[in-house]
Design a protein around this motif. Structure first.
Motif, PDB file in Angstrom:
ATOM      1  N   ASN A  88      11.086 -66.898  62.942  1.00  0.00           N
ATOM      2  CA  ASN A  88      11.331 -67.600  64.209  1.00  0.00           C
ATOM      3  C   ASN A  88      10.069 -68.200  64.829  1.00  0.00           C
ATOM      4  N   VAL A  89       9.253 -68.820  64.009  1.00  0.00           N
ATOM      5  CA  VAL A  89       8.086 -69.547  64.518  1.00  0.00           C
ATOM      6  C   VAL A  89       8.488 -71.020  64.617  1.00  0.00           C
ATOM      7  N   GLY A  90       8.678 -71.481  65.845  1.00  0.00           N
ATOM      8  CA  GLY A  90       9.242 -72.811  66.028  1.00  0.00           C
ATOM      9  C   GLY A  90       8.264 -73.915  66.327  1.00  0.00           C
ATOM     10  N   VAL A 139      10.193 -71.062  58.705  1.00  0.00           N
ATOM     11  CA  VAL A 139      10.667 -72.278  59.359  1.00  0.00           C
ATOM     12  C   VAL A 139      12.185 -72.226  59.274  1.00  0.00           C
ATOM     13  N   GLU A 140      12.828 -72.066  60.436  1.00  0.00           N
ATOM     14  CA  GLU A 140      14.265 -71.786  60.432  1.00  0.00           C
ATOM     15  C   GLU A 140      15.091 -72.737  61.288  1.00  0.00           C
ATOM     16  N   PHE A 180       7.754 -70.153  54.736  1.00  0.00           N
ATOM     17  CA  PHE A 180       9.012 -69.791  54.100  1.00  0.00           C
ATOM     18  C   PHE A 180      10.135 -70.599  54.727  1.00  0.00           C
ATOM     19  N   LEU A 181      10.845 -71.360  53.902  1.00  0.00           N
ATOM     20  CA  LEU A 181      11.909 -72.225  54.383  1.00  0.00           C
ATOM     21  C   LEU A 181      13.230 -71.456  54.368  1.00  0.00           C
ATOM     22  N   ARG A 211      16.700 -71.399  54.192  1.00  0.00           N
ATOM     23  CA  ARG A 211      17.745 -72.349  53.794  1.00  0.00           C
ATOM     24  C   ARG A 211      19.008 -72.218  54.638  1.00  0.00           C
ATOM     25  N   TYR A 212      19.397 -70.993  54.920  1.00  0.00           N
ATOM     26  CA  TYR A 212      20.628 -70.791  55.682  1.00  0.00           C
ATOM     27  C   TYR A 212      20.464 -71.239  57.131  1.00  0.00           C
ATOM     28  N   ASP A 213      19.299 -70.958  57.699  1.00  0.00           N
ATOM     29  CA  ASP A 213      19.074 -71.377  59.082  1.00  0.00           C
ATOM     30  C   ASP A 213      18.902 -72.889  59.185  1.00  0.00           C
ATOM     31  N   ILE A 214      18.314 -73.489  58.152  1.00  0.00           N
ATOM     32  CA  ILE A 214      18.208 -74.955  58.148  1.00  0.00           C
ATOM     33  C   ILE A 214      19.604 -75.572  58.093  1.00  0.00           C
ATOM     34  N   SER A 215      20.485 -74.993  57.253  1.00  0.00           N
ATOM     35  CA  SER A 215      21.861 -75.512  57.195  1.00  0.00           C
ATOM     36  C   SER A 215      22.550 -75.360  58.549  1.00  0.00           C
ATOM     37  N   LYS A 216      22.282 -74.237  59.229  1.00  0.00           N
ATOM     38  CA  LYS A 216      22.876 -74.028  60.559  1.00  0.00           C
ATOM     39  C   LYS A 216      22.375 -75.076  61.543  1.00  0.00           C
ATOM     40  N   SER A 217      21.068 -75.372  61.478  1.00  0.00           N
ATOM     41  CA  SER A 217      20.500 -76.348  62.425  1.00  0.00           C
ATOM     42  C   SER A 217      21.051 -77.753  62.183  1.00  0.00           C
TER      43      SER A 217
END
Length: 282
Positions: free
Chosen positions: A96-98, A151-152, A173-174, A176-182
């Motif tokens: 959760n580093v935004g 990176v989420e 670290f990418l 993937r699941y959180d990127i899909s959510k975003s």
């Protein structure tokens, strides 16, 4: 940390590395994983139920097998970062580093002066429990211990260029699941939109001299992820791997149970005679 950092050495050599997530609080499990040829394990202090005391034993088990212990903490926390590094983690992984400001706070917690403001005590595992290493650990730990972030979310994706300017950052670290959510397509990690974001981010990370990472859920994904330049790879999670293995055995067991019993049908599927019991003398 004064010990060799196996993970850092491999990444500096340009190698790709493979690890897994550990949510089961067991040094013995980590010891078993260390015999499997993995490069690192991520001790999951965000979702796992382990204490720092147990985590230290897990770190010792990993190091004894030549496998790097990475510790994911719950977020940007001075206390958790300090403890993870003091017990000897080769890398601290922070979710959760935004944005750059959040990362810079994490750096202050993870690095000794002049880079950061990490609390100092040589009387910990990372300092080999003696004041004689006081000068050495403050000099060497900044370079030897790695810093990774997740990176989420959309904010991190949009501010990645600023994030990558922070010199103390080693691994991105990418998620993937959180990127899909975003992107509004939660769970669809194979969607071309997710793949395009991953590829763009991985290219920027590599050009900035950092290491890109992500999770594998199928080993057949490896060629595509490696083609993006991603080198820090985690495969599945300990609990799921164990469940999957026993679930497969259980399903096979029930399939065989439904058949008509045949005393000559052994596991190979080939009829074999059962040997007579050895003769005994009275």
């Amino acid at each position: 940390m004064l010990r060799p950092n196996f993970l850092r050495e491999k990444l500096l050599a340009g190698d790709a590395v493979l690890g897994t997530w550990v949510v089961i609080a067991s040094p013995m499990l980590v010891d078993v994983l260390g015999t499997a040829g993995l490069d690192f394990v991520v001790i999951d202090g965000e979702h796992g139920a382990m204490s720092f005391e147990t985590s230290q034993l897990m770190i010792i088990a990993a190091e004894s097998r030549g496998m790097s212990p990475v510790m994911r903490i719950s977020g940007v926390s001075e206390s958790e970062t300090l403890k993870a590094l003091d017990i000897g983690a080769h890398c601290v992984q922070i979710p959760n580093v935004g944005n750059r400001g959040t990362l810079e706070r994490a750096v202050r917690h993870a690095k000794f002066p002049p880079i950061g403001n990490r609390g100092f005590s040589p009387f910990v595992r990372a300092g080999d429990y003696t004041h004689h290493n006081g000068v050495r650990i403050s000099r060497e730990a900044n370079a030897n211990a790695l810093l990774a972030i997740h990176v989420e979310g959309q904010e991190a994706v949009e501010t990645i260029d600023d994030i990558l300017e922070v010199e103390a950052l080693d691994i991105v670290f990418l998620g993937r699941y959180d990127i899909s959510k975003s992107l509004g397509i939660t769970g669809q990690t194979d969607d071309p939109r997710v793949i395009n974001v991953m590829r763009t981010l991985a290219t920027k990370i590599e050009h900035a001299g950092k290491v890109a990472g992500t999770i594998l859920t199928d080993i057949d994904e490896l060629p595509a992820l490696r083609s993006m330049g991603i080198r820090y790879l985690t495969f599945s999670v300990d609990c799921e791997m164990i469940r999957r293995a026993y679930e497969s055995v259980s399903a096979r067991f029930r399939e065989i149970q439904r058949r008509k019993p045949d005393p000559t049908d052994l596991s190979s599927g080939t009829a074999q005679a059962i040997p007579d019991a050895p003769a005994t003398s009275s």
